[in-house]
Design a protein around this motif. Structure first.
Motif, mmCIF file in Angstrom:
data_model
loop_
_atom_site.group_PDB
_atom_site.id
_atom_site.type_symbol
_atom_site.label_atom_id
_atom_site.label_comp_id
_atom_site.label_asym_id
_atom_site.label_seq_id
_atom_site.Cartn_x
_atom_site.Cartn_y
_atom_site.Cartn_z
ATOM 1 N N LEU A 1 0.817 -1.214 0.000
ATOM 2 C CA LEU A 1 0.000 0.000 0.000
ATOM 3 C C LEU A 1 0.850 1.263 0.000
ATOM 4 O O LEU A 1 0.454 2.306 -0.531
ATOM 5 C CB LEU A 1 -0.924 0.014 1.227
ATOM 6 N N LEU A 2 2.039 1.158 0.593
ATOM 7 C CA LEU A 2 2.930 2.312 0.716
ATOM 8 C C LEU A 2 3.872 2.473 -0.475
ATOM 9 O O LEU A 2 4.684 3.399 -0.498
ATOM 10 C CB LEU A 2 3.754 2.177 2.007
ATOM 11 N N GLY A 3 3.775 1.580 -1.427
ATOM 12 C CA GLY A 3 4.647 1.672 -2.591
ATOM 13 C C GLY A 3 5.913 0.852 -2.479
ATOM 14 O O GLY A 3 6.827 0.998 -3.293
ATOM 15 N N GLY A 4 5.989 -0.002 -1.466
ATOM 16 C CA GLY A 4 7.147 -0.869 -1.305
ATOM 17 C C GLY A 4 8.133 -0.325 -0.288
ATOM 18 O O GLY A 4 8.058 0.827 0.139
ATOM 19 N N PRO A 5 9.088 -1.169 0.120
ATOM 20 C CA PRO A 5 10.116 -0.732 1.066
ATOM 21 C C PRO A 5 10.894 0.466 0.537
ATOM 22 O O PRO A 5 11.081 0.626 -0.672
ATOM 23 C CB PRO A 5 11.017 -1.976 1.188
ATOM 24 N N SER A 6 11.308 1.318 1.425
ATOM 25 C CA SER A 6 12.145 2.485 1.118
ATOM 26 C C SER A 6 11.420 3.577 0.347
ATOM 27 O O SER A 6 12.056 4.524 -0.120
ATOM 28 C CB SER A 6 13.404 2.065 0.348
ATOM 29 N N ALA B 1 11.177 1.473 6.323
ATOM 30 C CA ALA B 1 10.938 2.820 5.805
ATOM 31 C C ALA B 1 12.210 3.452 5.243
ATOM 32 O O ALA B 1 13.318 3.152 5.690
ATOM 33 C CB ALA B 1 10.372 3.706 6.915
ATOM 34 N N ARG B 2 12.031 4.336 4.276
ATOM 35 C CA ARG B 2 13.183 5.068 3.744
ATOM 36 C C ARG B 2 13.816 5.927 4.828
ATOM 37 O O ARG B 2 15.042 5.998 4.952
ATOM 38 C CB ARG B 2 12.743 5.930 2.570
ATOM 39 N N ARG B 3 12.978 6.617 5.602
ATOM 40 C CA ARG B 3 13.432 7.397 6.751
ATOM 41 C C ARG B 3 12.516 7.071 7.918
ATOM 42 O O ARG B 3 11.332 6.789 7.732
ATOM 43 C CB ARG B 3 13.399 8.899 6.451
ATOM 44 N N PHE B 4 13.075 7.117 9.096
ATOM 45 C CA PHE B 4 12.288 6.812 10.291
ATOM 46 C C PHE B 4 12.538 7.859 11.358
ATOM 47 O O PHE B 4 13.676 8.225 11.651
ATOM 48 C CB PHE B 4 12.657 5.432 10.851
ATOM 49 N N LEU C 1 16.823 -2.559 14.800
ATOM 50 C CA LEU C 1 16.492 -3.440 13.683
ATOM 51 C C LEU C 1 16.895 -2.795 12.362
ATOM 52 O O LEU C 1 17.428 -3.461 11.462
ATOM 53 C CB LEU C 1 14.992 -3.751 13.705
ATOM 54 N N ARG C 2 16.659 -1.496 12.230
ATOM 55 C CA ARG C 2 17.060 -0.790 11.017
ATOM 56 C C ARG C 2 18.578 -0.788 10.855
ATOM 57 O O ARG C 2 19.101 -1.023 9.760
ATOM 58 C CB ARG C 2 16.533 0.652 11.059
ATOM 59 N N THR D 1 19.360 3.849 8.874
ATOM 60 C CA THR D 1 19.600 4.784 9.977
ATOM 61 C C THR D 1 18.271 5.294 10.530
ATOM 62 O O THR D 1 17.211 5.038 9.976
ATOM 63 C CB THR D 1 20.444 5.982 9.514
ATOM 64 N N CYS D 2 18.369 6.041 11.627
ATOM 65 C CA CYS D 2 17.214 6.699 12.233
ATOM 66 C C CYS D 2 17.528 8.182 12.338
ATOM 67 O O CYS D 2 18.655 8.565 12.667
ATOM 68 C CB CYS D 2 16.917 6.116 13.609
ATOM 69 N N GLU D 3 16.524 9.010 12.097
ATOM 70 C CA GLU D 3 16.764 10.445 11.996
ATOM 71 C C GLU D 3 17.088 11.105 13.332
ATOM 72 O O GLU D 3 17.890 12.019 13.396
ATOM 73 C CB GLU D 3 15.537 11.123 11.376
ATOM 74 N N ASN D 4 16.458 10.676 14.406
ATOM 75 C CA ASN D 4 16.603 11.397 15.666
ATOM 76 C C ASN D 4 16.960 10.489 16.833
ATOM 77 O O ASN D 4 16.585 10.746 17.972
ATOM 78 C CB ASN D 4 15.311 12.163 15.983
#
Length: 257
Positions: A67-72, A181-184, A199-200, A206-209
């Motif tokens: 539904l989201l267009g795929g991973p990333s 996700a592409r960004r988290f 896990l990422r 990576t994780c943004e924050n």
């Protein structure tokens, strides 16, 4: 994988044991020794590197990812209410203000929070959503319906479990979707956000924050970082630190949303 563990069995109903691996407590992520085993989250001894979803979870995760267009292809957001008896903005400012000060001043790590992570308002999410129309998935614990409604107004996708799907299993679906996700962007005060980040990282993402690492090879910043922060704060007599001094607003990268 390499670990201090032994074969055993677990019984869910007291009658039918299931094969299991019993891990030495010293090799878990609740202490520095287990948190630095051979290369952090991506090392061969790291728990997160070997995690794979069960078939029922994998099926639901795949459905959401499609539904989201795929991973990333999407932005992942974790909305977590931590203090039911306290307003989100006040709680985040109180906790993250002094913690950001500690990282910069005492740990010499350049890291600042915004103080809005407990509510994830659209203004904060907009900083990470590129472009403004980028698909967005929100993992939600059900604790802040008002904040969730604001994100749904901005076309956020959430996992809606089918009838009979256990609530705690639904949380695991959220975890594996957010891990792709592409960004988290998560809540720096949430252990669940920290687990998603681990896990990422085990997958090279990576994780943004996320909290910065305090020592080489560290995988989970929590609980090690929080423990060192609390120990310092107690020894220092809980000094009064301005929450505003080390909280920084997120600068919007996109328009709209």
């Amino acid at each position: 994988p390499q670990c201090r563990c032994g074969k055993g069995s677990l019984s869910r109903d007291g009658t039918s044991p299931h094969p299991a691996v019993v891990v030495d407590a010293k090799a878990t992520f609740f202490g520095r020794e287990g948190n630095t085993l051979q290369g952090g989250c991506g090392g061969p001894a790291c728990l997160f590197r070997w995690l794979e979803p069960a078939p029922a979870i994998a099926n639901q995760s795949s459905r959401v990812l499609a539904l989201l267009g795929g991973p990333s292809a999407f932005l992942g957001v974790h909305l977590r209410k931590l203090k039911p008896t306290e307003e989100d903005f006040t709680y985040c400012h109180r906790k993250l203000g002094s913690m950001s000060w500690w990282y910069n001043t005492m740990a010499n790590k350049k890291w600042t929070a915004t103080g809005m992570e407990c509510a994830m308002p659209p203004a904060l999410v907009r900083c990470y959503r590129e472009p403004a129309s980028q698909p967005m998935f929100v993992g939600f614990d059900g604790g802040n319906a008002t904040a969730m409604a604001l994100l749904l107004q901005r076309n956020a996708t959430v996992f809606r479990p089918p009838p009979g799907f256990p609530p705690y299993t639904a949380m695991v679906v959220d975890m594996f979707v957010l891990a792709a996700a592409r960004r988290f962007v998560g809540n720096p005060l949430s252990t669940f956000s920290s687990n998603i980040c681990a896990l990422r990282e085990s997958r090279g993402l990576t994780c943004e924050n996320a909290h910065p690492k305090l020592f080489p090879g560290q995988c989970l910043p929590l609980p090690d970082n929080s423990q060192e922060f609390e120990v310092w704060r107690i020894r220092a007599g809980r000094p009064k630190v301005s929450n505003q001094t080390f909280l920084r607003p997120c600068t919007s990268r996109t328009e709209g949303s």
